[in-house]
Design an enzyme around this catalytic site. Structure first.
Site, PDB file in Angstrom:
ATOM      1  N   HIS A  69       5.325 -54.373 -78.373  1.00 28.20           N
ATOM      2  CA  HIS A  69       5.295 -55.384 -79.415  1.00 28.20           C
ATOM      3  C   HIS A  69       5.786 -56.169 -79.226  1.00 28.20           C
ATOM      4  O   HIS A  69       5.139 -57.499 -79.835  1.00 28.20           O
ATOM      5  CB  HIS A  69       6.356 -54.512 -80.892  1.00 28.20           C
ATOM      6  CG  HIS A  69       6.416 -54.440 -81.855  1.00 28.20           C
ATOM      7  ND1 HIS A  69       6.067 -53.820 -82.800  1.00 28.20           N
ATOM      8  CD2 HIS A  69       7.279 -55.632 -82.125  1.00 28.20           C
ATOM      9  CE1 HIS A  69       5.957 -54.763 -84.047  1.00 28.20           C
ATOM     10  NE2 HIS A  69       6.851 -55.516 -83.701  1.00 28.20           N
ATOM     11  N   GLU A  70       6.237 -56.544 -78.956  1.00 28.41           N
ATOM     12  CA  GLU A  70       7.029 -58.208 -78.334  1.00 28.41           C
ATOM     13  C   GLU A  70       6.196 -58.616 -77.454  1.00 28.41           C
ATOM     14  O   GLU A  70       5.959 -59.784 -77.701  1.00 28.41           O
ATOM     15  CB  GLU A  70       8.704 -57.576 -77.527  1.00 28.41           C
ATOM     16  CG  GLU A  70      10.154 -56.571 -78.329  1.00 28.41           C
ATOM     17  CD  GLU A  70      10.240 -57.015 -79.841  1.00 28.41           C
ATOM     18  OE1 GLU A  70       9.312 -58.643 -80.249  1.00 28.41           O
ATOM     19  OE2 GLU A  70      10.013 -56.384 -80.539  1.00 28.41           O
TER      20      GLU A  70
END
EC number: 3.5.1.88
Lengths: 187, 168
Positions: free
Chosen positions: A160-161
């Site tokens: 996600h990051e």
């Protein structure tokens, strides 16, 4: 738990940055910075070390926040902070760390789960992500590449990051036309 | 500007969405929430948008015929306040009348609400998936037992799982 913890990462602490970060404002979609591909950073650059401290400080004050990428505080750069310690779905856990110029080396065993994001506060979405993941990057203030292998929630959070670092939101990866939902529970 | 509810349904063909949304755009209407899907060869659209009632009706007039279109004015937008924790409800089994009503009645009987529901019939197999909210006051084990009993009577299987999202 898979493999072995990367001890350098697991032992890392924000104190190693040598400065306390400032809490920054988290930007929300459709802010254009969230759609930019982040620039590679020089991990030894004091400005980038300060940004690392800011990411940790901002992550710490945000309820439920387990990760925060530079674009989320308005900087289109390849850097994020992460800490999935204590989350119910965490298995392998490297504690708190900041990674610069992250690259996915290997990803497998994709599973679907529902994700929310501080930059998209009113929506959640079903996203398929690898549950076995190897990522490399550089710790801020250092120059050696570190590689970590992880699983479960830490793997999902890393992806996600890293997506944020590349200008992608979970909205870009949802599992179908009916896989986006109004958020029902706020932290 | 009034909040409008527009529904469109008709035999599927390429270009239905393009036709309808182009007509709406021509009178300056921006789609807000919408859901559109293909149901057994019929394309169905439900749209909530803000726009001028009469011009919207007029703009959609030429599309009537093959498409059944309704335009309604809605009251001031009422935000859906969540009742409680979100759950995913899944039911599947041999097709028969009454599955949806029996299962959703169980949810309603504990004060729960359905926020999204889809059914698909594939041959003899009937599948229902729904997003439901269960109030914290509801006794979950009792609801689960009641759902199981209902499912048993219907000859279908039922599962209810928390649908909490992970914040990243």
């Amino acid at each position: 738990m898979i493999g072995h913890l990367n001890q350098t990462l697991a032992a890392w602490s924000p104190a190693q940055l040598g400065l306390a970060g400032d809490v920054l404002e988290v930007v929300r979609a459709p802010h254009p910075v969230l759609a930019l591909e982040g620039a590679l950073v020089d991990p030894l650059d004091p400005v980038m070390v300060a940004l690392a401290a800011d990411l940790v400080a901002t992550m710490r004050v945000s309820p439920g926040c387990v990760g925060l990428a530079a674009p989320q505080v308005g900087v289109a750069a390849q850097m994020f902070a992460l800490d999935v310690t204590g989350h119910a779905k965490t298995r392998t856990c490297h504690g708190v760390f900041v990674l610069c110029n992250p690259v996915v080396v290997e990803a497998s065993r994709r599973e679907k789960a529902r994700e929310g994001c501080m930059s998209v506060p009113d929506l959640t979405g079903d996203v398929k992500r690898a549950t076995r993941l190897t990522v490399s990057g550089v710790l801020p203030g250092t120059s050696d590449v570190v590689t970590l292998s992880t699983d479960a929630f830490e793997a999902r959070a890393l992806q996600h990051e890293i997506d944020h670092c590349n200008g992608l939101l979970f909205l870009d990866r949802v599992a179908g036309a009916h896989a986006i939902y109004p958020r029902k529970v706020y932290l | 500007m009034t909040q409008l509810a527009v529904t469109v349904i008709g035999p599927d063909r390429p270009g239905i969405i393009a036709d309808v949304t182009e007509a709406l755009a021509q009178v300056g209407v921006n789609l807000e929430d919408s859901t559109m899907t293909l149901l057994r060869g019929h394309f169905a659209m439900m749209i909530v948008c803000s726009g001028p009632f009469a011009p919207v009706k007029e703009a959609l007039e030429p599309l009537r015929g093959e498409l059944v279109i309704t335009v309604r004015e809605m009251g001031p937008e009422t935000a859906h306040a969540p009742l409680g924790a979100p759950y995913l409800l899944s039911v599947h089994g041999a097709d028969r009348p009454g599955i949806v009503s029996a299962v959703t009645r169980m949810i309603a009987s504990v004060g729960g609400t359905v926020t999204d529901l889809t059914t698909r019939l594939s041959g003899e197999l009937y599948v229902l998936t729904a997003e439901v909210e269960i109030p914290p006051t509801a006794e979950l084990p009792m609801l689960l037992r009641a759902l199981e009993i209902t499912a048993e009577e219907l000859g279908v299987g039922v599962t209810l799982h928390p649908a909490e999202s992970d914040d990243l």
